[in-house]
Design an enzyme around this catalytic site. Structure first.
Site: not given
Length: 417
Positions: A96, A325, A306
């Site tokens: 990403n 996030g 993550d």
């Protein structure tokens, strides 16, 4: 690199010295001797640390660093430094960035940025071109360049036929296809778990159903294609049930859970703090309990941080508009130890390696030194001074954690905080 690690307790069930406190002699990056007391006549660098424990190097299957294109969030060199300080010797890098990592050249570029580093970087290539979910990316070419899996990070594949074709095509070269578990038409514009708290706070809901429908669909496609599937960051009790049933049918499926989804719930959203805006969203305590049980019984294969650095301009705004996030490398070990024993925490941080093609080294004489160094017994409040990342968007700020990392010995290098 030559070094002598003194008085270290080994936590490695595959080691002949598991649970023993020993000295470890490392010469030219390889473990040459393990014994209760080893002299140092050649005056090698000695590593002596309080309550030192060592284990196999830890692996994270989902990190984001921003570079190229989002260097304000993080650059690869500092991201790898953060990983090393946090005890990780290997990380799988998501696609990403800007541009998205979806070609042979892109994989080569990010690998080159990690050359001569203590931490191994394993690139994940985008599953579709530009992660737009329309056409498959150059999967085989990226495999040849070093990609270990294919994933449109947090972008669901809405077209089931495209996912079917991806699973079929990748099976020709044992490629690992990852599918983000969210049905976008169900999740809509939801920003929080659809439950009591989202209603109370006036936040649009993202229901557990959105995840579970996608998981069920992908498992049906997996059974049809006989492919190889990884479902990253599941977050609901029903998802655990579905994957458990699929594994009972011997489907080639694995899954992970983000550490913050194990510990934090949507009760954290009361102050509209965007550090808690993550995807999938924080769910309920019932979901957390099911995820923990899924790790204990082996349904869930691995944990991930993550790790997703987001710059302050995209976090210090209204909850609806903030980006999803949280960073997680620095808090991973300390957070896990609030739930599990040290032995189990280490297992969760290492057992995803084989799925992503990451080599494993046990702590035995003759093996390459790939070690995480830590003290498992310190309780402390996690704050910004513990963060190496450029971005500080940690959901664990202010939380009491257990266990601190010292660094790593890997790739013929030593990195200590």
């Amino acid at each position: 690199m030559n070094a002598l690690i003194k008085s270290a307790t080994i936590v490695d069930s595959k080691s002949d010295f598991h649970n023993e406190t020993v000295d470890i002699l490392i010469e030219k990056g390889r473990i040459t001797k393990i014994s209760k007391r080893i002299p140092n006549p050649k005056n090698y660098r000695e590593i002596k640390l309080d309550n030192l424990h060592v284990s196999q190097g830890w692996f994270d299957s989902s990190v984001s660093f921003g570079e190229p294109g989002y260097e304000e969030r993080e650059i690869i060199s500092n991201g790898l430094k953060t990983a090393a300080n946090s005890g990780f010797t290997s990380v799988a890098l998501n696609a990403n960035s800007n541009p998205v990592i979806d070609s042979y050249a892109d994989i080569t570029f990010v690998k080159s940025k990690a050359n001569d580093n203590a931490v191994n970087l394993y690139p994940i290539g985008a599953l579709t071109q530009g992660s737009k979910g329309e056409d498959l990316a150059e999967l085989f070419d990226m495999t040849n360049a070093g990609a270990v899996a294919f994933y449109d990070y947090q972008n669901p594949i809405s077209n089931p036929n495209l996912m079917k074709i991806a699973l079929q095509y990748a099976s020709n070269f044992n490629g690992l296809v990852c599918s983000f578990p969210q049905e976008s038409k169900i999740s809509g514009n939801g920003v929080a778990n659809e439950h009591i708290n989202s209603t109370k706070l006036g936040l649009k809901g993202n229901p557990a159903l959105a995840e579970e429908l996608q998981v069920a669909r992908d498992l049906f496609l997996l059974e049809y294609t006989e492919g190889k599937l990884h479902i990253p960051t599941i977050s609901t009790a029903k998802s655990v049930e579905l994957i458990k049933a699929a594994k009972a049918k011997k489907l080639n499926v694995s899954c992970s859970v983000a550490i913050h989804n194990l510990i934090l719930t949507d009760d954290s959203l009361d102050g509209f703090d965007t550090r808690y805006k993550v995807l999938p969203p924080l769910r309920t305590q019932t979901d957390c309990n099911a995820l923990i049980e899924g790790l204990k019984d082996g349904t869930i294969d691995m944990v991930t941080t993550d790790h997703n650095p987001i710059d302050i301009e995209d976090k210090k705004i209204e909850f609806d508009y903030a980006k999803y996030g949280t960073i997680g490398l620095e808090s991973a070990f300390g957070a896990l130890q609030t739930l599990f024993t040290t032995k189990k925490s280490i297992a969760l941080l290492t057992q995803g390696k084989s799925r992503f093609g990451v080599s494993e080294s046990t702590i035995n004489e003759g093996e390459q030194a790939d070690l995480s160094l830590f003290n498992p017994d310190i309780n402390y409040e996690f704050n910004k001074s513990h963060i190496t990342s450029r971005s500080k968007n940690s959901a664990f700020l202010g939380q009491t954690l257990k266990g601190k990392t010292y660094g790593i010995v890997a790739n013929n290098k030593i990195v200590l905080k």
